[in-house]
Design a protein around this motif. Structure first.
Motif, PDB file in Angstrom:
ATOM      1  N   LEU A 106      10.712 139.461  49.950  1.00 40.90           N
ATOM      2  CA  LEU A 106      11.107 138.897  48.261  1.00 40.90           C
ATOM      3  C   LEU A 106      10.537 139.964  47.221  1.00 40.90           C
ATOM      4  O   LEU A 106       9.330 140.550  47.392  1.00 40.90           O
ATOM      5  N   ALA A 107      11.397 140.107  46.286  1.00 46.15           N
ATOM      6  CA  ALA A 107      11.288 141.282  45.215  1.00 46.15           C
ATOM      7  C   ALA A 107      11.110 140.502  43.908  1.00 46.15           C
ATOM      8  O   ALA A 107      12.090 139.283  43.671  1.00 46.15           O
ATOM      9  N   TRP A 108      10.118 140.892  42.847  1.00 42.31           N
ATOM     10  CA  TRP A 108      10.302 140.088  41.759  1.00 42.31           C
ATOM     11  C   TRP A 108       9.859 141.105  40.047  1.00 42.31           C
ATOM     12  O   TRP A 108       9.621 141.930  40.647  1.00 42.31           O
ATOM     13  N   GLU A 109      10.892 140.594  38.754  1.00 38.49           N
ATOM     14  CA  GLU A 109      10.548 141.300  37.977  1.00 38.49           C
ATOM     15  C   GLU A 109      10.252 139.760  36.730  1.00 38.49           C
ATOM     16  O   GLU A 109      11.103 139.384  37.140  1.00 38.49           O
ATOM     17  N   PRO A 110       9.731 140.133  36.217  1.00 41.51           N
ATOM     18  CA  PRO A 110       8.955 139.462  35.511  1.00 41.51           C
ATOM     19  C   PRO A 110       9.937 138.555  34.149  1.00 41.51           C
ATOM     20  O   PRO A 110       9.438 137.555  33.726  1.00 41.51           O
ATOM     21  N   TRP A 111      10.954 139.824  33.888  1.00 37.17           N
ATOM     22  CA  TRP A 111      11.777 139.225  32.313  1.00 37.17           C
ATOM     23  C   TRP A 111      13.369 138.529  33.066  1.00 37.17           C
ATOM     24  O   TRP A 111      13.974 137.937  31.584  1.00 37.17           O
ATOM     25  N   GLY A 112      13.337 138.714  33.845  1.00 43.25           N
ATOM     26  CA  GLY A 112      14.484 137.915  34.467  1.00 43.25           C
ATOM     27  C   GLY A 112      15.790 139.053  34.004  1.00 43.25           C
ATOM     28  O   GLY A 112      16.967 138.225  33.779  1.00 43.25           O
ATOM     29  N   PHE A 113      15.759 140.383  32.964  1.00 45.00           N
ATOM     30  CA  PHE A 113      16.846 140.854  33.016  1.00 45.00           C
ATOM     31  C   PHE A 113      17.165 141.594  33.157  1.00 45.00           C
ATOM     32  O   PHE A 113      17.987 142.892  32.958  1.00 45.00           O
TER      33      PHE A 113
END
Length: 235
Positions: A106-113
């Motif tokens: 699972l990879a994630w970035e916090p802004w959604g853009f």
């Protein structure tokens, strides 16, 4: 001397006009409840979990079977740039962190853009893997897409507003019905778009969006990506 001039009326302020208030109409949830009831047991368990545990904004990228090292290499290349504290304050950058979840990543970035372009979604799935992406951001733009063995199966930046539910592959269509808006019909209640996206991503990859990835304390093991990623190549 006694002042006998006519008394002057005391000036008064005109009453302020009432500020109109807006209350969202209560939408009919009959169709939503019917779609929930029609799910098979496995899909209902996915829906119940994700609808009951919203995770907030961000971009979620899934891949399986895969290790963190493999996923990072496929997404970011051999020399990813570590993120600094200052990078998190820039509008043209975001950063991903990676978490091993069972046999997948699972990879994630916090802004959604800063979601990856389609070519990287496909790259992440090559050699028999499956990948998926879900976004949720302040503009309520919710992308869902997935790929298998190097080929994109489905991808829409506003999956809940595709013209026809039949555009969504059959294996995730029943879940997608929970969020889909039929623009030719009346406005009705739907489920949270991002939560349904996460349920579909888990179904196709077997990887659950683990809230442990949301722990941003220390900002270690984060890697910079541009915003938007790919410079609009998928537009």
């Amino acid at each position: 001397m006694l002042d006998r001039s006519p008394a002057q009326p005391t000036p008064t302020e005109a009453p302020s006009p009432a500020v109109p208030t807006f209350e969202s109409p209560e939408l009919d949830d009959t169709l939503l409840q019917a779609n929930l009831s029609a799910l098979n047991a496995a899909d209902r368990a996915l829906a119940d979990h994700h609808l009951g545990a919203p995770l907030g904004e961000g971009t979620w990228v899934f891949a399986a079977p895969m290790t963190v090292e493999e996923a990072r290499l496929r997404l970011l290349g051999p020399d990813p740039q570590p993120a600094s504290q200052r990078d998190f304050m820039r509008e043209d950058l975001s950063a991903y962190t990676f978490l091993q979840v069972g046999r997948g990543v699972l990879a994630w970035e916090p802004w959604g853009f800063a979601d990856p372009p389609r070519r990287l979604l496909a790259e992440l799935s090559r050699d028999g893997a499956t990948s998926a992406v879900v976004t949720d951001n302040i503009e309520s733009m919710t992308r869902f897409g997935y790929a298998r063995d190097g080929h994109v199966v489905f991808d829409a930046h506003e999956y809940a507003f595709v013209d026809s539910i039949d555009e969504i592959p059959a294996e995730v269509r029943d879940l997608a019905r929970l969020a889909w808006n039929d623009l030719t019909g009346p406005l009705v209640e739907t489920s949270d778009y991002a939560a349904v996206g996460l349920a579909m991503a888990e179904k196709v990859t077997g990887v659950r969006a683990d809230p442990a990835v949301l722990d941003v304390s220390g900002k270690e093991n984060w890697f910079v990506v541009p915003t938007p990623w790919g410079g609009g190549e998928d537009d």
